[in-house]
Design a protein around this motif. Structure first.
Motif, PDB file in Angstrom:
ATOM      1  N   SER A  82      -0.212  -0.287 -10.248  1.00  0.00           N
ATOM      2  CA  SER A  82      -1.418  -0.361  -9.422  1.00  0.00           C
ATOM      3  C   SER A  82      -2.153  -1.667  -9.703  1.00  0.00           C
ATOM      4  O   SER A  82      -2.230  -2.133 -10.843  1.00  0.00           O
ATOM      5  CB  SER A  82      -2.331   0.847  -9.663  1.00  0.00           C
ATOM      6  OG  SER A  82      -2.947   0.760 -10.922  1.00  0.00           O
ATOM      7  N   GLU A 114      -3.342   0.040  -3.670  1.00  0.00           N
ATOM      8  CA  GLU A 114      -2.572  -1.210  -3.655  1.00  0.00           C
ATOM      9  C   GLU A 114      -1.754  -1.292  -4.946  1.00  0.00           C
ATOM     10  O   GLU A 114      -2.257  -1.026  -6.031  1.00  0.00           O
ATOM     11  CB  GLU A 114      -3.509  -2.415  -3.571  1.00  0.00           C
ATOM     12  CG  GLU A 114      -4.221  -2.522  -2.236  1.00  0.00           C
ATOM     13  CD  GLU A 114      -5.093  -3.759  -2.182  1.00  0.00           C
ATOM     14  OE1 GLU A 114      -4.542  -4.875  -2.308  1.00  0.00           O
ATOM     15  OE2 GLU A 114      -6.324  -3.616  -2.052  1.00  0.00           O
ATOM     16  N   GLU A 121       0.848  -1.190   0.000  1.00  0.00           N
ATOM     17  CA  GLU A 121       0.000   0.000   0.000  1.00  0.00           C
ATOM     18  C   GLU A 121       0.884   1.242   0.000  1.00  0.00           C
ATOM     19  O   GLU A 121       1.865   1.316   0.739  1.00  0.00           O
ATOM     20  CB  GLU A 121      -0.915   0.000   1.222  1.00  0.00           C
ATOM     21  CG  GLU A 121      -1.953  -1.109   1.154  1.00  0.00           C
ATOM     22  CD  GLU A 121      -2.959  -1.068   2.294  1.00  0.00           C
ATOM     23  OE1 GLU A 121      -2.707  -0.333   3.291  1.00  0.00           O
ATOM     24  OE2 GLU A 121      -3.984  -1.759   2.192  1.00  0.00           O
ATOM     25  N   LYS A 141      -8.928   5.631  -0.339  1.00  0.00           N
ATOM     26  CA  LYS A 141      -8.386   4.457   0.338  1.00  0.00           C
ATOM     27  C   LYS A 141      -6.944   4.273  -0.089  1.00  0.00           C
ATOM     28  O   LYS A 141      -6.551   4.759  -1.147  1.00  0.00           O
ATOM     29  CB  LYS A 141      -9.189   3.210  -0.054  1.00  0.00           C
ATOM     30  CG  LYS A 141     -10.597   3.206   0.518  1.00  0.00           C
ATOM     31  CD  LYS A 141     -11.145   1.800   0.551  1.00  0.00           C
ATOM     32  CE  LYS A 141     -12.416   1.753   1.383  1.00  0.00           C
ATOM     33  NZ  LYS A 141     -13.384   0.802   0.842  1.00  0.00           N
ATOM     34  N   PRO A 142      -6.154   3.537   0.715  1.00  0.00           N
ATOM     35  CA  PRO A 142      -4.776   3.278   0.287  1.00  0.00           C
ATOM     36  C   PRO A 142      -4.745   2.577  -1.077  1.00  0.00           C
ATOM     37  O   PRO A 142      -5.539   1.675  -1.330  1.00  0.00           O
ATOM     38  CB  PRO A 142      -4.237   2.350   1.372  1.00  0.00           C
ATOM     39  CG  PRO A 142      -5.073   2.633   2.572  1.00  0.00           C
ATOM     40  CD  PRO A 142      -6.439   2.978   2.044  1.00  0.00           C
ATOM     41  N   ASN A 144      -2.917   7.328  -1.532  1.00  0.00           N
ATOM     42  CA  ASN A 144      -4.370   7.187  -1.380  1.00  0.00           C
ATOM     43  C   ASN A 144      -5.069   7.767  -2.586  1.00  0.00           C
ATOM     44  O   ASN A 144      -4.596   8.747  -3.156  1.00  0.00           O
ATOM     45  CB  ASN A 144      -4.855   7.963  -0.145  1.00  0.00           C
ATOM     46  CG  ASN A 144      -4.424   7.293   1.141  1.00  0.00           C
ATOM     47  OD1 ASN A 144      -5.070   6.363   1.604  1.00  0.00           O
ATOM     48  ND2 ASN A 144      -3.312   7.746   1.709  1.00  0.00           N
TER      49      ASN A 144
END
Length: 199
Positions: free
Chosen positions: A44, A29, A13, A26-27, A16
């Motif tokens: 990503s 990934e 992670e 959200k973080p 954001n």
């Protein structure tokens, strides 16, 4: 500080970005695609947004494209805080001609955030299944086309069959070398970057 051992294929992670329908951040990934010791290549895990490669229908290269501007300005500013920005390497990006059609890839560029090329998508993944990326709810709401499995097409930085088009990755994992016209806005953005492990 100690660097975790970034293993290829692992998810980490970093940063954001809005991911839910309502725009909740959200973080992000990222999949570790390559570890070069002092830097790692991150891609990503999900398609994060929908953007045209270029807003107008004109002859463009990666260097002159709107999507490159967006990734290195709006996206970069939105997604990363000051300490995260300090860890992102400026990468020298080679922009090769289209391997099948010979369409001009344009000049090399220096970028913080970029898209993969047709060649990179062929060498970095073991098979086409691994290339398939699902879109976040936010990207779907923003207009990215998704199939029944929620997988999306995503842009590559390589030129398409002509200079008014760009290559893309299909929702079932194939490299589409002739690619759609650059102004199409239903293809997704799957950013990539190099994380500097020494900073």
């Amino acid at each position: 500080e100690n660097n975790p051992d970034y293993k290829i294929g692992e998810t980490i992670e970093f940063g954001n970005y809005p991911q839910d329908k309502d725009g909740t951040e959200k973080p992000i990934e990222w999949i570790v695609m390559k570890n070069e010791g002092n830097q790692v290549l991150l891609l990503s895990k999900y398609v994060l947004d929908a953007k045209p490669y270029n807003k107008g229908w004109e002859n463009v290269t990666w260097q002159t494209s709107d999507i490159r501007q967006w990734l290195n300005n709006e996206f970069y500013t939105t997604a990363f805080n000051k300490s995260e920005k300090a860890k992102i390497q400026t990468s020298l990006i080679k922009n090769e001609d289209n391997s099948k059609y010979g369409t001009n890839g344009g000049n090399d560029t220096e970028d913080k955030v970029f898209l993969l090329s047709e060649k990179e998508t062929e060498t970095l993944f073991s098979n086409k299944e691994e290339r398939i990326a699902k879109a976040t709810e936010y990207a779907t709401k923003s207009g990215v086309y998704v199939n029944e499995e929620k997988a999306a097409c995503w842009w590559l930085r390589s030129p398409g069959g002509n200079s008014g088009s760009a290559a893309e990755l299909s929702d079932d994992g194939w490299v589409i070398r002739d690619g759609p016209d650059v102004y199409h806005d239903d293809a997704g953005v799957r950013p990539a970057l190099h994380l500097n492990l020494q900073s």
